[in-house]
Design a protein around this motif. Structure first.
Motif, PDB file in Angstrom:
ATOM      1  N   MET A 177       6.960  43.570   4.369  1.00 46.88           N
ATOM      2  CA  MET A 177       7.982  44.400   5.011  1.00 46.88           C
ATOM      3  C   MET A 177       7.355  45.297   6.087  1.00 46.88           C
ATOM      4  O   MET A 177       7.890  45.415   7.190  1.00 46.88           O
ATOM      5  CB  MET A 177       8.708  45.253   3.977  1.00 46.88           C
ATOM      6  N   SER A 178       6.209  45.896   5.796  1.00 51.05           N
ATOM      7  CA  SER A 178       5.593  46.790   6.780  1.00 51.05           C
ATOM      8  C   SER A 178       5.160  46.022   8.036  1.00 51.05           C
ATOM      9  O   SER A 178       5.258  46.547   9.151  1.00 51.05           O
ATOM     10  CB  SER A 178       4.431  47.572   6.175  1.00 51.05           C
TER      11      SER A 178
ATOM     12  N   LYS B 175      -3.080  37.845  10.784  1.00 50.04           N
ATOM     13  CA  LYS B 175      -3.225  39.138  10.113  1.00 50.04           C
ATOM     14  C   LYS B 175      -4.006  38.995   8.812  1.00 50.04           C
ATOM     15  O   LYS B 175      -3.544  38.337   7.873  1.00 50.04           O
ATOM     16  CB  LYS B 175      -1.846  39.722   9.794  1.00 50.04           C
ATOM     17  N   ASP B 176      -5.157  39.643   8.739  1.00 45.64           N
ATOM     18  CA  ASP B 176      -5.935  39.665   7.491  1.00 45.64           C
ATOM     19  C   ASP B 176      -5.116  40.242   6.343  1.00 45.64           C
ATOM     20  O   ASP B 176      -5.213  39.787   5.205  1.00 45.64           O
ATOM     21  CB  ASP B 176      -7.203  40.509   7.653  1.00 45.64           C
ATOM     22  N   THR B 177      -4.310  41.233   6.632  1.00 48.66           N
ATOM     23  CA  THR B 177      -3.567  41.936   5.581  1.00 48.66           C
ATOM     24  C   THR B 177      -2.342  41.167   5.074  1.00 48.66           C
ATOM     25  O   THR B 177      -1.683  41.632   4.149  1.00 48.66           O
ATOM     26  CB  THR B 177      -3.156  43.343   6.054  1.00 48.66           C
ATOM     27  N   LEU B 178      -2.051  40.013   5.643  1.00 46.37           N
ATOM     28  CA  LEU B 178      -0.999  39.162   5.072  1.00 46.37           C
ATOM     29  C   LEU B 178      -1.551  38.220   4.004  1.00 46.37           C
ATOM     30  O   LEU B 178      -0.784  37.564   3.306  1.00 46.37           O
ATOM     31  CB  LEU B 178      -0.294  38.346   6.167  1.00 46.37           C
ATOM     32  N   TYR B 179      -2.866  38.154   3.851  1.00 46.88           N
ATOM     33  CA  TYR B 179      -3.461  37.322   2.802  1.00 46.88           C
ATOM     34  C   TYR B 179      -3.109  37.929   1.450  1.00 46.88           C
ATOM     35  O   TYR B 179      -3.465  39.081   1.161  1.00 46.88           O
ATOM     36  CB  TYR B 179      -4.971  37.222   2.992  1.00 46.88           C
ATOM     37  N   LEU B 180      -2.363  37.171   0.654  1.00 45.50           N
ATOM     38  CA  LEU B 180      -1.894  37.599  -0.669  1.00 45.50           C
ATOM     39  C   LEU B 180      -1.144  38.927  -0.624  1.00 45.50           C
ATOM     40  O   LEU B 180      -1.195  39.725  -1.563  1.00 45.50           O
ATOM     41  CB  LEU B 180      -3.063  37.667  -1.665  1.00 45.50           C
ATOM     42  N   ALA B 181      -0.426  39.157   0.461  1.00 45.75           N
ATOM     43  CA  ALA B 181       0.311  40.411   0.657  1.00 45.75           C
ATOM     44  C   ALA B 181       1.485  40.530  -0.309  1.00 45.75           C
ATOM     45  O   ALA B 181       2.156  39.547  -0.636  1.00 45.75           O
ATOM     46  CB  ALA B 181       0.830  40.492   2.087  1.00 45.75           C
ATOM     47  N   SER B 182       1.746  41.742  -0.727  1.00 49.86           N
ATOM     48  CA  SER B 182       2.915  42.040  -1.556  1.00 49.86           C
ATOM     49  C   SER B 182       4.168  42.024  -0.689  1.00 49.86           C
ATOM     50  O   SER B 182       4.092  42.019   0.547  1.00 49.86           O
ATOM     51  CB  SER B 182       2.765  43.426  -2.187  1.00 49.86           C
TER      52      SER B 182
ATOM     53  N   PRO C  83       2.448  35.337  -4.803  1.00 49.79           N
ATOM     54  CA  PRO C  83       3.838  35.632  -5.142  1.00 49.79           C
ATOM     55  C   PRO C  83       4.572  36.494  -4.119  1.00 49.79           C
ATOM     56  O   PRO C  83       5.796  36.578  -4.143  1.00 49.79           O
ATOM     57  CB  PRO C  83       3.733  36.365  -6.470  1.00 49.79           C
ATOM     58  N   GLY C  84       3.861  37.115  -3.196  1.00 51.26           N
ATOM     59  CA  GLY C  84       4.488  38.063  -2.285  1.00 51.26           C
ATOM     60  C   GLY C  84       5.605  37.505  -1.433  1.00 51.26           C
ATOM     61  O   GLY C  84       6.663  38.120  -1.292  1.00 51.26           O
ATOM     62  N   VAL C  85       5.404  36.315  -0.868  1.00 50.95           N
ATOM     63  CA  VAL C  85       6.420  35.769   0.036  1.00 50.95           C
ATOM     64  C   VAL C  85       7.702  35.405  -0.734  1.00 50.95           C
ATOM     65  O   VAL C  85       8.807  35.658  -0.258  1.00 50.95           O
ATOM     66  CB  VAL C  85       5.864  34.587   0.874  1.00 50.95           C
ATOM     67  N   GLY C  86       7.561  34.859  -1.939  1.00 50.49           N
ATOM     68  CA  GLY C  86       8.736  34.548  -2.742  1.00 50.49           C
ATOM     69  C   GLY C  86       9.472  35.798  -3.190  1.00 50.49           C
ATOM     70  O   GLY C  86      10.709  35.851  -3.188  1.00 50.49           O
ATOM     71  N   GLU C  87       8.719  36.816  -3.583  1.00 54.27           N
ATOM     72  CA  GLU C  87       9.330  38.088  -3.977  1.00 54.27           C
ATOM     73  C   GLU C  87      10.021  38.740  -2.786  1.00 54.27           C
ATOM     74  O   GLU C  87      11.116  39.299  -2.920  1.00 54.27           O
ATOM     75  CB  GLU C  87       8.272  39.027  -4.558  1.00 54.27           C
ATOM     76  N   PHE C  88       9.400  38.653  -1.609  1.00 55.53           N
ATOM     77  CA  PHE C  88      10.017  39.211  -0.410  1.00 55.53           C
ATOM     78  C   PHE C  88      11.343  38.509  -0.128  1.00 55.53           C
ATOM     79  O   PHE C  88      12.350  39.163   0.140  1.00 55.53           O
ATOM     80  CB  PHE C  88       9.090  39.095   0.804  1.00 55.53           C
TER      81      PHE C  88
END
Length: 168
Positions: A92-93, A80-87, A110-115
């Motif tokens: 979640m989406s 998924k292109d949209t998982l690159y540096l994803a929030s 930081p997205g994966v740690g915040e998730f």
């Protein structure tokens, strides 16, 4: 068994080429070794995905290649292109559209740690959970009957590990 999420930050990447674009960075030798070891750990713990969502960045795709070698299996992989540096919200989406029983998602900080922090009902007592270093992996039991119904703050952490833990 209900739904399960395996959430992983990509393994350690190389900074050897200062002209390389961030998206194109590959793993260094330690990252390759750590990803393979994490795959063996997942296999030994029977945390095996039937669906994989991976950021399109080179280091996340390579993390999965080494991880799958260690696990000894190759699941249905969606890059998924949209998982690159994803929030955390973007992650979640993506998960709300998942279809497998056990989903592995590999992305970036930081997205994966915040998730991970928001998805858990209680953070594990591990000194590295808050910083979510490279190749950090959390296994969650999902507190929802379907992926479309998942929510933050209600999902028990089954396991959390970083590569250093596997050396002990």
């Amino acid at each position: 068994m209900g739904l399960r999420l395996i959430l992983m930050r990509h393994a350690k990447s190389s900074w050897d080429d200062p002209l390389s674009d961030d998206f194109d960075r590959v793993l260094n030798a330690r990252g390759q070794s750590n990803a393979a070891a994490m795959g063996i750990w997942l296999r030994d713990k029977a945390y095996l995905p039937d669906e994989v969502l991976v950021s399109a960045a080179a280091r996340t795709r390579e993390t999965y290649e080494w991880l799958s070698n260690g696990m000894g299996l190759c699941a249905n992989v969606e890059v998924k292109d949209t998982l690159y540096l994803a929030s955390d919200r973007r992650i979640m989406s993506h998960l709300k559209q998942a279809e497998g029983n056990t989903v592995l998602l590999i992305a970036h900080n930081p997205g994966v740690g915040e998730f991970a922090a928001r998805f858990a009902n209680r953070a594990p007592r591990h000194k590295d959970f808050a910083r979510y270093p490279t190749c950090a992996t959390t296994v969650f039991d999902v507190a929802a009957p379907t992926w479309s119904e998942i929510a933050f703050g209600v999902n028990p952490v089954v396991d959390f590990v970083v590569p250093r833990d596997l050396d002990a």
